[in-house]
Design a protein around this motif. Sequence first.
Motif, short mmCIF file in Angstrom:
data_model
loop_
_atom_site.label_atom_id
_atom_site.label_comp_id
_atom_site.label_asym_id
_atom_site.label_seq_id
_atom_site.Cartn_x
_atom_site.Cartn_y
_atom_site.Cartn_z
N MET A 33 0.96 -1.13 -0.16
CA MET A 33 0.48 -0.23 -0.18
C MET A 33 0.50 0.72 -0.09
SD MET A 33 -2.22 0.90 2.78
CE MET A 33 -2.89 -0.09 3.29
N MET A 34 0.64 2.42 -0.87
CA MET A 34 1.03 3.20 -0.72
C MET A 34 -0.34 4.66 0.08
SD MET A 34 4.17 4.15 -2.75
CE MET A 34 4.17 5.23 -2.30
N LYS A 45 3.69 13.48 0.19
CA LYS A 45 4.90 12.75 -0.34
C LYS A 45 3.91 10.95 0.27
CE LYS A 45 6.04 14.18 4.72
NZ LYS A 45 4.92 15.45 4.78
N GLY A 46 4.99 10.08 -0.23
CA GLY A 46 3.93 8.67 -0.21
C GLY A 46 4.43 7.76 1.17
N VAL A 47 4.16 7.32 1.25
CA VAL A 47 4.52 6.01 2.27
C VAL A 47 4.53 4.95 2.44
CG1 VAL A 47 4.53 5.27 4.77
CG2 VAL A 47 3.89 7.94 4.52
N HIS A 78 -7.80 6.79 7.40
CA HIS A 78 -8.78 8.14 7.42
C HIS A 78 -7.36 8.91 5.87
CE1 HIS A 78 -11.09 11.67 6.95
NE2 HIS A 78 -9.85 12.68 7.69
N CYS A 79 -7.63 8.31 5.32
CA CYS A 79 -6.79 9.01 4.15
C CYS A 79 -6.90 8.33 2.79
CB CYS A 79 -5.04 8.46 4.06
SG CYS A 79 -4.65 6.70 4.87
N SER A 80 -6.11 8.64 1.26
CA SER A 80 -6.70 7.74 0.04
C SER A 80 -5.32 6.53 0.17
CB SER A 80 -6.24 9.14 -1.12
OG SER A 80 -7.05 10.57 -0.94
N ILE A 81 -6.18 5.68 -0.31
CA ILE A 81 -5.32 4.55 -0.45
C ILE A 81 -5.25 3.97 -1.44
CG2 ILE A 81 -5.30 1.86 0.76
CD1 ILE A 81 -6.13 3.22 2.85
#
Length: 84
Positions: A33-34, A45-47, A78-81
């Motif tokens: 997943m990013m 930024k991407g994790v 609670h984020c875009s995945i």
Amino acid sequence: MYSASELLLLGKNMDIQTLKDIQKTVVPDDVMMMQYTSGTTGFPKGVMLSHYNLANNGYLTGEHMNFTDKDKLCVVYHCSIVSV
């Protein structure tokens, strides 16, 4: 967006041997997943999260909450995945 029952049905459309072949190529450190965030800096930024990261997080959550095999946990991000 799929409901849980629809999501489970998606796997029924895949040939079982194809699934087994794909499973053999997956390793714990593969990115699963990013998550994109601007965090506290305001700069996007991407994790990259691996299978191990997510499985270990779930395991430790259960350990710290003293879960048993009878308990269930619903995790809402609670984020875009974007799954890769």
